[in-house]
Design a protein around this motif. Structure first.
Motif, PDB file in Angstrom:
ATOM      1  N   TYR A  82       0.829  -1.206   0.000  1.00 27.86           N
ATOM      2  CA  TYR A  82       0.000   0.000   0.000  1.00 27.86           C
ATOM      3  C   TYR A  82       0.868   1.262   0.000  1.00 27.86           C
ATOM      4  O   TYR A  82       0.495   2.284  -0.586  1.00 27.86           O
ATOM      5  CB  TYR A  82      -0.932   0.006   1.216  1.00 27.86           C
ATOM      6  CG  TYR A  82      -2.288  -0.624   0.977  1.00 27.86           C
ATOM      7  CD1 TYR A  82      -2.391  -1.931   0.515  1.00 27.86           C
ATOM      8  CD2 TYR A  82      -3.462   0.069   1.227  1.00 27.86           C
ATOM      9  CE1 TYR A  82      -3.632  -2.521   0.305  1.00 27.86           C
ATOM     10  CE2 TYR A  82      -4.707  -0.511   1.017  1.00 27.86           C
ATOM     11  CZ  TYR A  82      -4.786  -1.804   0.560  1.00 27.86           C
ATOM     12  OH  TYR A  82      -6.016  -2.374   0.348  1.00 27.86           O
ATOM     13  N   TRP A  94      -5.458   5.902  -5.589  1.00 21.81           N
ATOM     14  CA  TRP A  94      -5.342   4.747  -4.697  1.00 21.81           C
ATOM     15  C   TRP A  94      -6.259   4.872  -3.485  1.00 21.81           C
ATOM     16  O   TRP A  94      -6.763   3.862  -2.980  1.00 21.81           O
ATOM     17  CB  TRP A  94      -3.905   4.526  -4.250  1.00 21.81           C
ATOM     18  CG  TRP A  94      -3.798   3.271  -3.434  1.00 21.81           C
ATOM     19  CD1 TRP A  94      -3.551   3.172  -2.118  1.00 21.81           C
ATOM     20  CD2 TRP A  94      -4.013   1.934  -3.909  1.00 21.81           C
ATOM     21  NE1 TRP A  94      -3.584   1.854  -1.717  1.00 21.81           N
ATOM     22  CE2 TRP A  94      -3.860   1.072  -2.799  1.00 21.81           C
ATOM     23  CE3 TRP A  94      -4.305   1.386  -5.157  1.00 21.81           C
ATOM     24  CZ2 TRP A  94      -3.995  -0.299  -2.909  1.00 21.81           C
ATOM     25  CZ3 TRP A  94      -4.445   0.005  -5.261  1.00 21.81           C
ATOM     26  CH2 TRP A  94      -4.290  -0.821  -4.147  1.00 21.81           C
ATOM     27  N   VAL A  97      -9.565   3.516  -4.702  1.00 20.35           N
ATOM     28  CA  VAL A  97      -9.523   2.055  -4.880  1.00 20.35           C
ATOM     29  C   VAL A  97      -9.488   1.348  -3.522  1.00 20.35           C
ATOM     30  O   VAL A  97     -10.219   0.379  -3.284  1.00 20.35           O
ATOM     31  CB  VAL A  97      -8.310   1.650  -5.730  1.00 20.35           C
ATOM     32  CG1 VAL A  97      -8.121   0.137  -5.726  1.00 20.35           C
ATOM     33  CG2 VAL A  97      -8.473   2.153  -7.158  1.00 20.35           C
ATOM     34  N   SER A  98      -8.617   1.830  -2.628  1.00 22.03           N
ATOM     35  CA  SER A  98      -8.479   1.165  -1.326  1.00 22.03           C
ATOM     36  C   SER A  98      -9.753   1.298  -0.493  1.00 22.03           C
ATOM     37  O   SER A  98     -10.084   0.401   0.286  1.00 22.03           O
ATOM     38  CB  SER A  98      -7.287   1.742  -0.562  1.00 22.03           C
ATOM     39  OG  SER A  98      -7.446   3.127  -0.318  1.00 22.03           O
ATOM     40  N   LEU A 101     -12.179  -1.312  -1.826  1.00 25.73           N
ATOM     41  CA  LEU A 101     -11.782  -2.665  -1.429  1.00 25.73           C
ATOM     42  C   LEU A 101     -12.352  -3.051  -0.061  1.00 25.73           C
ATOM     43  O   LEU A 101     -12.475  -4.245   0.251  1.00 25.73           O
ATOM     44  CB  LEU A 101     -10.252  -2.779  -1.402  1.00 25.73           C
ATOM     45  CG  LEU A 101      -9.555  -2.888  -2.751  1.00 25.73           C
ATOM     46  CD1 LEU A 101      -8.041  -2.838  -2.577  1.00 25.73           C
ATOM     47  CD2 LEU A 101      -9.956  -4.187  -3.463  1.00 25.73           C
ATOM     48  N   VAL A 104     -15.223  -5.633   0.240  1.00 25.13           N
ATOM     49  CA  VAL A 104     -15.019  -7.086   0.174  1.00 25.13           C
ATOM     50  C   VAL A 104     -15.167  -7.732   1.553  1.00 25.13           C
ATOM     51  O   VAL A 104     -15.995  -8.645   1.731  1.00 25.13           O
ATOM     52  CB  VAL A 104     -13.654  -7.426  -0.459  1.00 25.13           C
ATOM     53  CG1 VAL A 104     -13.412  -8.930  -0.429  1.00 25.13           C
ATOM     54  CG2 VAL A 104     -13.576  -6.895  -1.886  1.00 25.13           C
ATOM     55  N   VAL A 131      -7.237  -5.465   4.758  1.00 27.93           N
ATOM     56  CA  VAL A 131      -7.082  -4.384   3.771  1.00 27.93           C
ATOM     57  C   VAL A 131      -7.311  -3.023   4.428  1.00 27.93           C
ATOM     58  O   VAL A 131      -6.744  -2.010   3.992  1.00 27.93           O
ATOM     59  CB  VAL A 131      -8.027  -4.571   2.564  1.00 27.93           C
ATOM     60  CG1 VAL A 131      -7.679  -5.837   1.795  1.00 27.93           C
ATOM     61  CG2 VAL A 131      -9.495  -4.586   2.994  1.00 27.93           C
ATOM     62  N   ASN A 135      -4.731   0.701   4.509  1.00 31.59           N
ATOM     63  CA  ASN A 135      -5.099   2.085   4.206  1.00 31.59           C
ATOM     64  C   ASN A 135      -4.247   3.102   4.950  1.00 31.59           C
ATOM     65  O   ASN A 135      -3.940   4.181   4.433  1.00 31.59           O
ATOM     66  CB  ASN A 135      -6.577   2.323   4.565  1.00 31.59           C
ATOM     67  CG  ASN A 135      -7.516   1.758   3.534  1.00 31.59           C
ATOM     68  OD1 ASN A 135      -7.135   0.894   2.749  1.00 31.59           O
ATOM     69  ND2 ASN A 135      -8.754   2.217   3.534  1.00 31.59           N
TER      70      ASN A 135
END
Length: 450
Positions: A82, A94, A97-98, A101, A104, A131, A135
């Motif tokens: 990351y 990013w 996107v993060s 995520l 999920v 995840v 971050n």
């Protein structure tokens, strides 16, 4: 619309104050805090989910400690990639996107969280929340590039503190759900966060920027990994952030297993320490800006050792009130230490650049280059300290049915951190043998001001 900024020089005070640099940095900081806040909430999701896991789930206390350790482990590992994703894809890109995520692990947990689910399935789903721990690394690396050295302590402390508050906030949400809907409805917590994730990702996409001058630099990563200060600071960060995240995840379980609290009674208390520890982190950064990160870190570790001694005494006397005083004080001190240690990182690398003869923007650029890479490694190792804390509690309760041995080991670690901070960053450098006043080639003279 393109969100790439081609020129960025925060050390130039005219650009910072008159050219819009401060305004842009503050806007990116605000939305970085939002995304990181939700990331921390999802990362600590299972510290709340275990409060909903009654006898029907068939998981004993040792299994629950191992379950909450899994996200910490995965989150620590995820912090390394990351860190470099910011330069590869852009800070804004990013962040979006993060944030997405995070859907999920949240959606997956909504499907599996029910009595009868296998322990293996719970472990896998808990691991996915790692995840959220990643971050933090990308967010801190991104904000580190936006701010000048003179304001990094405050900016990084505010960014991290706003993110850390995600831990007590999700615990408060869990308390509200248990207190109203009951302990049989963990999906209500997940239903709160799924739309929040989407909103955060959307706002970050609309409001943040990418910095074109920030590029992936494999050489910086290798240089940071070779620098001994990266690993010294990792050792210290285990003591501060590792303690914060480890205690945050384990607090409720310790209250249930050592003091016989019910899930609702535990939830009534677990959010207090993480909340105070999060709120105080920017103050730790501000104190470090003013007095020096090493000095604040040194005395903070001494105070942490004293607070841990109080916790050990309370455990032996089975005093819940004294235990809460000691542990909440520990949370506050971890927040101060988190702010002061992260202030030290960019300062260390800039001082090294100056010691090599670099000056001005050249020294600042060198500091940003290496400190950005080092933050990912330091953040990853520090997060793994949370794994160690939960595993220490697991072993302590298995062998002695109390957390006292674990706290004794933590006290010894804080004492060692105190000694390392003093020896490396504050000890007066030895004088040369000829008495001419030249300093020995130790790092202390360079790094005492960080």
């Amino acid at each position: 619309m393109s969100r790439w900024i081609e020129q960025w020089d925060p050390e130039d005070e005219r650009f910072w104050n008159e050219g819009g640099g401060k305004r842009i940095a503050r806007r990116n900081l605000a939305f970085s805090v939002l995304a990181e806040h939700i990331g921390f909430s999802i990362w600590s999701l299972w510290s709340v989910m275990v409060l909903f896991m009654g006898p029907a789930y068939g998981v004993d206390p040792a299994g629950k400690f191992f379950l909450v350790a899994m996200p910490t482990l995965v989150g620590g590992i995820m912090r390394v990639p990351y860190t470099f994703a910011v330069a590869r894809f852009g800070g804004r890109n990013w962040t979006v996107v993060s944030a997405l995520l995070l859907l999920v692990p949240t959606v997956t947990a909504a499907f599996v969280m029910k009595p009868g689910v296998s322990y293996t399935t719970l472990m896998v789903v808990a691991a996915l929340t790692g995840v959220g721990g990643g971050n933090f690394a990308s967010s801190m690396t991104n904000i580190n590039s936006f701010y000048p050295l003179r304001e990094k302590g405050w900016a990084l402390g505010l960014n991290a503190g706003g993110g850390n508050i995600g831990v007590p906030v999700i615990q408060l949400v869990g308390l509200l759900v248990i207190g109203t809907a009951g302990a049989a409805h963990p999906r209500v917590v997940l239903a709160v966060y799924i739309p929040l994730i989407v909103v955060a990702a959307t706002l970050c996409a609309l409001s943040m920027d990418n910095l074109a001058p920030v590029r992936n630099d494999t050489g910086a990563a290798l240089d940071a990994a070779r620098d001994p200060h990266t690993w010294i600071m990792s050792f210290l960060y285990i003591g501060t952030f590792g303690s914060f995240i480890g205690y945050s995840f384990a607090f409720g379980l310790v209250l249930q297993n050592q003091f016989g609290r019910t899930p609702l009674q535990a939830a009534d208390l677990t959010f207090i320490g993480p909340l105070l520890g999060s709120l105080i982190r920017p103050v730790g950064g501000r104190l470090a800006d003013r007095y020096g990160g090493a000095r604040i870190t040194l005395w903070n570790f001494l105070a942490m050792a004293v607070a841990t001694g109080v916790v050990v005494l309370a455990s032996e006397r089975k005093s819940l009130a004294l235990f809460l005083v000691g542990l909440i004080a520990l949370f506050v001190l971890t927040g101060v230490g988190n702010g002061s240690t992260y202030k030290m990182i960019p300062g260390i690398f800039q001082r090294e650049a100056e010691a090599r003869g670099l000056a001005g923007e050249e020294a600042a650029a060198h500091g940003r280059r290496l400190s950005g890479a080092a933050m990912g490694l330091i953040g990853a190792v520090g997060a793994l300290g949370g794994v160690g804390i939960n595993l220490a509690f697991r072993e302590s309760f298995l062998s002695r049915a109390t957390g006292t041995p674990a706290f004794v080991s933590f006290l010894a670690y804080y004492a060692l951190c105190y000694a390392v901070t003093w020896a490396v960053y504050l000890r007066r450098p030895a004088r040369a043998a000829d008495g001419a006043g030249r300093t020995a080639p130790a790092g202390t003279a360079v790094h005492a001001r960080v």
